[in-house]
Motif scaffolding. Structure first.
Motif, PDB file in Angstrom:
ATOM      1  N   LYS A   1     -13.454 -90.263 -12.502  1.00 10.14           N
ATOM      2  CA  LYS A   1     -12.590 -91.408 -12.227  1.00 10.14           C
ATOM      3  C   LYS A   1     -12.345 -91.584 -10.729  1.00 10.14           C
ATOM      4  CE  LYS A   1     -10.031 -91.681 -16.611  1.00 10.14           C
ATOM      5  NZ  LYS A   1     -10.709 -90.665 -17.418  1.00 10.14           N
ATOM      6  N   GLY A   2     -12.445 -90.484  -9.983  1.00  7.17           N
ATOM      7  CA  GLY A   2     -12.285 -90.572  -8.538  1.00  7.17           C
ATOM      8  C   GLY A   2     -13.538 -91.010  -7.811  1.00  7.17           C
ATOM      9  N   GLY A   3     -14.656 -91.132  -8.553  1.00 10.57           N
ATOM     10  CA  GLY A   3     -15.902 -91.575  -7.939  1.00 10.57           C
ATOM     11  C   GLY A   3     -16.715 -90.469  -7.311  1.00 10.57           C
TER      12      GLY A   3
ATOM     13  N   LYS B   1      -4.909 -89.351  -1.478  1.00  9.54           N
ATOM     14  CA  LYS B   1      -6.341 -89.405  -1.157  1.00  9.54           C
ATOM     15  C   LYS B   1      -7.153 -89.713  -2.409  1.00  9.54           C
ATOM     16  CE  LYS B   1     -10.132 -88.577   1.272  1.00  9.54           C
ATOM     17  NZ  LYS B   1     -11.160 -88.700   0.243  1.00  9.54           N
ATOM     18  N   TYR B   2      -6.801 -89.082  -3.510  1.00 11.61           N
ATOM     19  CA  TYR B   2      -7.527 -89.314  -4.764  1.00 11.61           C
ATOM     20  C   TYR B   2      -7.386 -90.760  -5.218  1.00 11.61           C
ATOM     21  CZ  TYR B   2      -8.776 -89.189  -9.678  1.00 11.61           C
ATOM     22  OH  TYR B   2      -9.351 -89.464 -10.891  1.00 11.61           O
ATOM     23  N   LEU B   3      -6.181 -91.307  -5.171  1.00  8.13           N
ATOM     24  CA  LEU B   3      -5.963 -92.690  -5.607  1.00  8.13           C
ATOM     25  C   LEU B   3      -6.750 -93.667  -4.740  1.00  8.13           C
ATOM     26  CD1 LEU B   3      -2.139 -92.665  -6.419  1.00  8.13           C
ATOM     27  CD2 LEU B   3      -4.052 -92.793  -8.031  1.00  8.13           C
TER      28      LEU B   3
ATOM     29  N   ARG C   1     -11.567 -97.282  -4.722  1.00 10.52           N
ATOM     30  CA  ARG C   1     -12.878 -97.750  -4.255  1.00 10.52           C
ATOM     31  C   ARG C   1     -13.923 -97.628  -5.355  1.00 10.52           C
ATOM     32  NH1 ARG C   1     -11.301 -95.109   0.537  1.00 10.52           N
ATOM     33  NH2 ARG C   1     -12.491 -93.236  -0.048  1.00 10.52           N
ATOM     34  N   ALA C   2     -13.813 -96.575  -6.177  1.00  8.12           N
ATOM     35  CA  ALA C   2     -14.794 -96.378  -7.252  1.00  8.12           C
ATOM     36  C   ALA C   2     -14.580 -97.351  -8.402  1.00  8.12           C
ATOM     37  CB  ALA C   2     -14.701 -94.941  -7.774  1.00  8.12           C
ATOM     38  N   GLY C   3     -13.354 -97.833  -8.575  1.00  6.53           N
ATOM     39  CA  GLY C   3     -13.071 -98.798  -9.627  1.00  6.53           C
ATOM     40  C   GLY C   3     -13.115 -98.223 -11.024  1.00  6.53           C
TER      41      GLY C   3
END
Length: 449
Positions: free
Chosen positions: A323-325, A145-147, A152-154
């Motif tokens: 980093k996960g947005g 889920k995190y990846l 999506r956050a880039g």
């Protein structure tokens, strides 16, 4: 000069004064004066020659530090000044640690002592290796889920070819085969196995704190709580469902989703994880989040209302969430809460320190009799609005009946409420006209709560 954080007066020397010297060394330094009263007036120190010889050695032998000890004369009297510099390492007195809190000396114990020792060692709570944990304690679904969110956050370079140990080491969540506490908080299968109170307690209250109607507890890692707490709010605690989907706003509910999202994220990212569980309280007219941990030193509540530097309590957890947005790295979380409330025409949220923790409260824009009076409505108009609030709508005939007035008065006063945008009409004109609360009603000045 009165006593303050870096100034202390003593009329005579006692070995308990070493606690104050220890506290100065562990804080920002300070000066201890021997031979002065509480107002800083010199009253002459006794045995000054003996003290000048003994004190430097006592300080060095019992505290392991050096301090400048001076004998100063003032108007035929003398006092001793002990000038203590701040130390970057933790200083103890007979195995106990002290700091200055305002003008008092405070002994550190429990979680406060743990946080202090970590800070002095250059580490934070989330950066410590958890020897009891293994990679088998990491939940693979949470990693997936995190990846997905990070993609999506880039903000996270491609990590598709990394296995879980390699990914966690890249995120600074592991060192070789050892996991850090942050890894368990973020992705652990059962964080509660390692640390107590890794959960969010949600309570539905009535008009006061002692009127608890029901409660639920959500347990799990940070990613699980980010998903499940909003769903739990929608299912059971809010009168009108907000509609969360990836914590993005879908529809307007009782409270702005953007505000609730930031409140939850702030509580999870900045929580003191060695302290109490996060408490989420839902009332008839407000919702609040409380998490253990006070503001960082040097950061004021006024600073939270403007752009301010990001100073996370748990920097590794915060970096992974960035980093996960989920969050940004610019200290804008509290601004987002305030702006979301402004856009929803709600009062400014309340932020304060309570019981060793940080409390954020968002108020619903409820219509109350006191607020309507404050805005100049007469008793009949207030009764009509409260009737609509209770029953959903009102007509001219009902207005006349509940207020015992004629048709002309009812028409005029209802029309005035329409013009002031408190209510709006629908249906056929004349006897078929009905009135409901206007969705674009004016912002009402709130009374102090």
């Amino acid at each position: 000069m009165p006593e303050q954080q870096n100034i202390e007066y003593k009329t005579s020397w006692h070995d308990d004064n070493l606690k104050t010297i220890c506290a100065f060394a562990n804080s920002k330094g300070g000066k201890l004066f021997i031979g002065k009263d509480n107002n800083g007036n010199c009253i002459n120190v006794a045995d000054d020659n003996r003290l000048m010889e003994e004190l430097p050695n006592k300080i060095k032998n019992l505290l392991g530090i050096t301090a400048e000890v001076n004998l100063i004369k003032e108007n035929s009297k003398c006092f001793i000044e002990i000038d203590v510099q701040p130390y970057s390492v933790a200083i103890s007195l007979r195995g106990r640690y002290y700091i200055r809190s305002g003008s008092t000396t405070k002994e550190l114990t429990g979680n406060s002592l743990t946080d202090f020792l970590l800070k002095k060692s250059g580490k934070t709570w989330d950066d410590v290796i958890e020897d009891r944990a293994a990679f088998s304690d990491i939940d693979e679904n949470s990693i997936k889920k995190y990846l997905s969110d990070a993609g999506r956050a880039g903000r996270l370079p491609s990590s598709d070819d990394l296995n879980i140990p390699e990914l966690l080491e890249k995120l600074r969540l592991a060192e070789g085969t050892k996991l850090k506490r942050a890894a368990i908080i973020l992705f652990g299968k059962d964080p509660g196995k390692f640390y107590p109170n890794i959960s969010v307690k949600i309570g539905r209250f009535g008009k006061s704190d002692d009127e608890l109607k029901f409660q639920e507890v959500e347990e799990g890692n940070l990613l699980h709580l980010l998903k499940e707490v909003p769903l739990q709010l929608d299912r059971k605690f809010l009168t009108r469902a907000i509609g969360f989907e990836g914590l993005q706003r879908i529809e307007k509910g009782e409270y702005p989703v953007a505000a609730l999202r930031e409140m939850l994220l702030n509580a999870l990212v900045h929580k003191n994880y060695s302290g109490s569980t996060i408490q989420l309280r839902v009332y008839d007219d407000k919702i609040s989040f409380w998490n253990k941990g006070t503001l960082p030193e040097g950061l004021s509540f006024e600073a939270l209302k403007r752009q301010h530097p990001s100073r996370p309590r748990n920097p590794i957890i915060a970096d992974v969430c960035f980093k996960g947005g989920y969050i940004d790295a610019w200290g804008r979380g509290t601004l987002k809460i305030i702006n979301a409330c402004n856009e929803a025409e709600l009062p400014e949220p309340e932020m304060k320190e309570v019981d060793g923790g940080f409390l954020v409260t968002v108020f619903m824009d409820l219509i109350s009799e006191e607020e309507l009076k404050k805005n100049g409505l007469n008793d009949r108009q207030i009764k009509a609005i409260l009737f609509i609030k209770e029953n959903g709508e009102i007509t001219n005939s009902i207005y006349r009946k509940i207020n015992n007035v004629g048709k002309t008065t009812a028409v005029e006063e209802l029309q005035l409420l329409v013009e002031k945008k408190y209510i709006t009409s629908y249906g056929t004109k004349g006897r078929g006209t009905k009135y409901i609360i206007a969705s674009n009603r004016p912002i009402i000045d709130r009374i102090d709560r």
